[in-house]
Scaffold this motif. Structure first.
Motif, PDB file in Angstrom:
ATOM      1  N   ALA A  57       6.624   4.581   0.625  1.00  0.00           N
ATOM      2  CA  ALA A  57       6.993   4.232   2.000  1.00  0.00           C
ATOM      3  C   ALA A  57       5.897   3.412   2.684  1.00  0.00           C
ATOM      4  O   ALA A  57       6.192   2.433   3.374  1.00  0.00           O
ATOM      5  CB  ALA A  57       7.295   5.489   2.802  1.00  0.00           C
ATOM      6  N   ASN A  58       4.647   3.787   2.505  1.00  0.00           N
ATOM      7  CA  ASN A  58       3.553   3.056   3.133  1.00  0.00           C
ATOM      8  C   ASN A  58       3.484   1.617   2.630  1.00  0.00           C
ATOM      9  O   ASN A  58       3.318   0.681   3.415  1.00  0.00           O
ATOM     10  CB  ASN A  58       2.222   3.774   2.887  1.00  0.00           C
ATOM     11  CG  ASN A  58       1.091   3.133   3.638  1.00  0.00           C
ATOM     12  OD1 ASN A  58       1.197   2.878   4.841  1.00  0.00           O
ATOM     13  ND2 ASN A  58      -0.012   2.874   2.936  1.00  0.00           N
ATOM     14  N   GLU A  59       3.637   1.435   1.341  1.00  0.00           N
ATOM     15  CA  GLU A  59       3.610   0.087   0.767  1.00  0.00           C
ATOM     16  C   GLU A  59       4.790  -0.750   1.271  1.00  0.00           C
ATOM     17  O   GLU A  59       4.629  -1.926   1.602  1.00  0.00           O
ATOM     18  CB  GLU A  59       3.625   0.153  -0.768  1.00  0.00           C
ATOM     19  CG  GLU A  59       2.361   0.755  -1.348  1.00  0.00           C
ATOM     20  CD  GLU A  59       2.490   1.113  -2.819  1.00  0.00           C
ATOM     21  OE1 GLU A  59       1.480   0.964  -3.539  1.00  0.00           O
ATOM     22  OE2 GLU A  59       3.579   1.548  -3.248  1.00  0.00           O
ATOM     23  N   LEU A  60       5.968  -0.142   1.349  1.00  0.00           N
ATOM     24  CA  LEU A  60       7.147  -0.859   1.849  1.00  0.00           C
ATOM     25  C   LEU A  60       6.983  -1.237   3.317  1.00  0.00           C
ATOM     26  O   LEU A  60       7.343  -2.340   3.728  1.00  0.00           O
ATOM     27  CB  LEU A  60       8.408  -0.020   1.649  1.00  0.00           C
ATOM     28  CG  LEU A  60       8.896   0.111   0.211  1.00  0.00           C
ATOM     29  CD1 LEU A  60       9.979   1.175   0.111  1.00  0.00           C
ATOM     30  CD2 LEU A  60       9.391  -1.220  -0.313  1.00  0.00           C
ATOM     31  N   GLU A  61       6.422  -0.328   4.112  1.00  0.00           N
ATOM     32  CA  GLU A  61       6.199  -0.626   5.529  1.00  0.00           C
ATOM     33  C   GLU A  61       5.178  -1.744   5.703  1.00  0.00           C
ATOM     34  O   GLU A  61       5.322  -2.577   6.596  1.00  0.00           O
ATOM     35  CB  GLU A  61       5.760   0.635   6.261  1.00  0.00           C
ATOM     36  CG  GLU A  61       6.892   1.639   6.404  1.00  0.00           C
ATOM     37  CD  GLU A  61       6.439   2.992   6.900  1.00  0.00           C
ATOM     38  OE1 GLU A  61       5.224   3.192   7.138  1.00  0.00           O
ATOM     39  OE2 GLU A  61       7.311   3.866   7.064  1.00  0.00           O
ATOM     40  N   THR A  62       4.154  -1.771   4.862  1.00  0.00           N
ATOM     41  CA  THR A  62       3.150  -2.834   4.927  1.00  0.00           C
ATOM     42  C   THR A  62       3.776  -4.184   4.606  1.00  0.00           C
ATOM     43  O   THR A  62       3.552  -5.163   5.319  1.00  0.00           O
ATOM     44  CB  THR A  62       1.986  -2.536   3.954  1.00  0.00           C
ATOM     45  OG1 THR A  62       1.380  -1.297   4.343  1.00  0.00           O
ATOM     46  CG2 THR A  62       0.960  -3.646   3.947  1.00  0.00           C
ATOM     47  N   ILE A  63       4.572  -4.244   3.557  1.00  0.00           N
ATOM     48  CA  ILE A  63       5.255  -5.490   3.174  1.00  0.00           C
ATOM     49  C   ILE A  63       6.193  -5.928   4.299  1.00  0.00           C
ATOM     50  O   ILE A  63       6.259  -7.105   4.658  1.00  0.00           O
ATOM     51  CB  ILE A  63       6.054  -5.302   1.864  1.00  0.00           C
ATOM     52  CG1 ILE A  63       5.136  -4.901   0.755  1.00  0.00           C
ATOM     53  CG2 ILE A  63       6.902  -6.527   1.545  1.00  0.00           C
ATOM     54  CD1 ILE A  63       4.723  -5.933  -0.208  1.00  0.00           C
ATOM     55  N   GLN A  64       6.924  -4.973   4.847  1.00  0.00           N
ATOM     56  CA  GLN A  64       7.849  -5.273   5.942  1.00  0.00           C
ATOM     57  C   GLN A  64       7.092  -5.879   7.125  1.00  0.00           C
ATOM     58  O   GLN A  64       7.533  -6.874   7.708  1.00  0.00           O
ATOM     59  CB  GLN A  64       8.559  -3.992   6.369  1.00  0.00           C
ATOM     60  CG  GLN A  64       9.489  -4.142   7.528  1.00  0.00           C
ATOM     61  CD  GLN A  64      10.146  -2.824   7.896  1.00  0.00           C
ATOM     62  OE1 GLN A  64      10.581  -2.076   7.016  1.00  0.00           O
ATOM     63  NE2 GLN A  64      10.226  -2.527   9.170  1.00  0.00           N
ATOM     64  N   ALA A  65       5.963  -5.301   7.475  1.00  0.00           N
ATOM     65  CA  ALA A  65       5.164  -5.822   8.591  1.00  0.00           C
ATOM     66  C   ALA A  65       4.663  -7.229   8.296  1.00  0.00           C
ATOM     67  O   ALA A  65       4.662  -8.093   9.184  1.00  0.00           O
ATOM     68  CB  ALA A  65       3.993  -4.884   8.867  1.00  0.00           C
ATOM     69  N   VAL A  94       6.099  -9.487   6.347  1.00  0.00           N
ATOM     70  CA  VAL A  94       7.238 -10.411   6.426  1.00  0.00           C
ATOM     71  C   VAL A  94       7.575 -10.703   7.879  1.00  0.00           C
ATOM     72  O   VAL A  94       7.765 -11.856   8.267  1.00  0.00           O
ATOM     73  CB  VAL A  94       8.468  -9.826   5.690  1.00  0.00           C
ATOM     74  CG1 VAL A  94       9.729 -10.611   5.990  1.00  0.00           C
ATOM     75  CG2 VAL A  94       8.210  -9.784   4.183  1.00  0.00           C
ATOM     76  N   MET A  95       7.640  -9.668   8.702  1.00  0.00           N
ATOM     77  CA  MET A  95       7.969  -9.856  10.107  1.00  0.00           C
ATOM     78  C   MET A  95       6.906 -10.711  10.811  1.00  0.00           C
ATOM     79  O   MET A  95       7.248 -11.578  11.610  1.00  0.00           O
ATOM     80  CB  MET A  95       8.117  -8.501  10.813  1.00  0.00           C
ATOM     81  CG  MET A  95       9.245  -7.669  10.248  1.00  0.00           C
ATOM     82  SD  MET A  95      10.839  -8.449  10.384  1.00  0.00           S
ATOM     83  CE  MET A  95      11.313  -7.901  11.978  1.00  0.00           C
ATOM     84  N   ALA A  96       5.642 -10.491  10.506  1.00  0.00           N
ATOM     85  CA  ALA A  96       4.573 -11.274  11.114  1.00  0.00           C
ATOM     86  C   ALA A  96       4.697 -12.746  10.715  1.00  0.00           C
ATOM     87  O   ALA A  96       4.513 -13.634  11.546  1.00  0.00           O
ATOM     88  CB  ALA A  96       3.220 -10.712  10.719  1.00  0.00           C
TER      89      ALA A  96
END
Length: 56
Positions: free
Chosen positions: A39-47, A49-51
């Motif tokens: 979950a932490n890795e997915l949230e980091t990637i998501q952030a 991409v959004m940035a």
């Protein structure tokens, strides 16, 4: 984002993979790259991409 949400919902990884690839026609290479991240890795990637999207 979809992987993280489906995993939080308790959907098994095989079903998540099949849904993304077969139903949504997502790129299988990308699905396989991200499917086993925690979950932490997915949230980091998501952030990241959004940035990238909002900084263009």
């Amino acid at each position: 984002m979809t992987i993280l949400h489906l995993r939080h919902a308790g959907i098994n990884i095989t079903s998540v993979h099949d849904f993304l690839v077969n139903d949504l026609h997502a790129n299988e290479r990308l699905v396989n790259k991200y499917i086993n991240l925690n979950a932490n890795e997915l949230e980091t990637i998501q952030a990241q991409v959004m940035a990238t999207v909002f900084n263009q």
